[in-house]
Motif scaffolding. Structure first.
Motif, PDB file in Angstrom:
ATOM      1  N   MET A  24      -5.936 -15.644 -41.672  1.00 45.62           N
ATOM      2  CA  MET A  24      -6.821 -15.873 -43.063  1.00 45.62           C
ATOM      3  C   MET A  24      -7.600 -17.215 -42.880  1.00 45.62           C
ATOM      4  O   MET A  24      -8.654 -17.149 -43.168  1.00 45.62           O
ATOM      5  CB  MET A  24      -5.900 -16.221 -44.122  1.00 45.62           C
ATOM      6  N   THR A  27     -11.206 -17.486 -40.897  1.00 44.54           N
ATOM      7  CA  THR A  27     -12.386 -16.781 -41.555  1.00 44.54           C
ATOM      8  C   THR A  27     -13.297 -17.991 -42.285  1.00 44.54           C
ATOM      9  O   THR A  27     -14.248 -17.622 -42.490  1.00 44.54           O
ATOM     10  CB  THR A  27     -12.147 -15.752 -42.434  1.00 44.54           C
ATOM     11  N   LEU A  94      -6.492  -7.933 -44.236  1.00 43.11           N
ATOM     12  CA  LEU A  94      -7.377  -8.864 -44.917  1.00 43.11           C
ATOM     13  C   LEU A  94      -8.625  -8.677 -44.359  1.00 43.11           C
ATOM     14  O   LEU A  94      -8.990  -8.351 -43.378  1.00 43.11           O
ATOM     15  CB  LEU A  94      -6.808 -10.377 -44.360  1.00 43.11           C
ATOM     16  N   ALA A 101     -12.332 -12.622 -50.677  1.00 41.60           N
ATOM     17  CA  ALA A 101     -11.261 -12.301 -49.685  1.00 41.60           C
ATOM     18  C   ALA A 101     -10.519 -11.349 -50.543  1.00 41.60           C
ATOM     19  O   ALA A 101     -10.203 -11.593 -51.542  1.00 41.60           O
ATOM     20  CB  ALA A 101     -10.662 -13.477 -49.309  1.00 41.60           C
ATOM     21  N   LEU A 103      -6.426  -9.169 -49.909  1.00 36.85           N
ATOM     22  CA  LEU A 103      -5.644  -8.683 -49.151  1.00 36.85           C
ATOM     23  C   LEU A 103      -4.698  -7.469 -49.726  1.00 36.85           C
ATOM     24  O   LEU A 103      -4.555  -7.504 -50.807  1.00 36.85           O
ATOM     25  CB  LEU A 103      -4.527 -10.066 -49.250  1.00 36.85           C
ATOM     26  N   ALA A 116     -10.544 -16.875 -48.431  1.00 32.67           N
ATOM     27  CA  ALA A 116      -9.416 -16.710 -47.804  1.00 32.67           C
ATOM     28  C   ALA A 116      -8.477 -17.988 -48.016  1.00 32.67           C
ATOM     29  O   ALA A 116      -7.397 -17.736 -48.179  1.00 32.67           O
ATOM     30  CB  ALA A 116      -9.562 -16.393 -46.194  1.00 32.67           C
TER      31      ALA A 116
END
Length: 205
Positions: A24, A27, A94, A101, A103, A116
């Protein structure tokens, strides 16, 4: 950066996201360097903005050890990352950009956040070094913060983390990690990269 701190009690179900935490956070990236990188061959890895990585993540917290498989496509600010536990269990997806972001977990639960980092904090309750990890994956310290170099950039310290690269591989003109170890007691993260692609197909992102 302070020691890794859980903000609330971790449930047994949450360990599957531990490996995802590393993914995560790589990014997140700032584009304004504060500290110049040393003139080494690996310094030019900052030029790499698109990649596909396939590998495995291992995490030890002093008491338990977990692992997961990783497939990660990065195209500029956009990413598509899939983490799967042993035998296909604990899958997580993800995806997004530096402005949103998302998930999706194995039980089809979908969560969103502005980035993220926020998503990680909300889902895991943990704090990791965010912008730094994007650089660490490429074998270099973040130019955003001070660091202490050891062994010609095969090892360095940054944000109270010890980063080492036991194995490197030549991909085109770039020396890239095939094994990364990031440690800060009691946590140790090991990333084994089985495959690097620097010209991935970004057409669907």
């Amino acid at each position: 950066m302070d020691q890794l701190q859980p903000q609330h009690t971790t449930t047994p179900r949450r360990w599957q996201f531990s490996a995802l935490a590393l993914v995560m956070l790589v990014t997140a990236c700032s584009t304004v360097p504060q500290t110049p990188l040393p003139p080494t061959e690996m310094a030019k890895n900052t030029q790499i903005s698109n990649w596909y990585v396939k590998g495995k993540i291992g995490l030890k917290d002093g008491k338990e050890a977990h692992s997961a498989y990783l497939n990660w496509l990065q195209c500029g600010d956009h990413y598509d990352i899939r983490v799967t536990g042993p035998f296909g269990q604990g899958a997580a997806h993800l995806f997004g950009s530096n402005t949103l972001a998302s998930l999706e977990t194995a039980d089809n639960q979908l969560s969103h956040a502005a980035n993220a980092e926020q998503l990680l904090s909300r889902q895991l309750g943990w704090s990791f070094p965010v912008a730094e990890l994007l650089y660490w994956l490429r074998g270099i310290p973040s130019p955003l913060l001070d660091y202490s170099i050891e062994d010609q950039l095969t090892s360095f310290q940054q944000s109270q983390w010890q980063i080492s690269y036991p194995r490197l591989t030549l991909i085109g003109d770039y020396q890239l990690p095939s094994k990364i170890i990031a440690s800060q007691e009691p946590l140790k993260i090991t990333l084994i990269i089985k495959q690097w692609q620097l010209q991935p197909d970004c057409s669907h992102l």
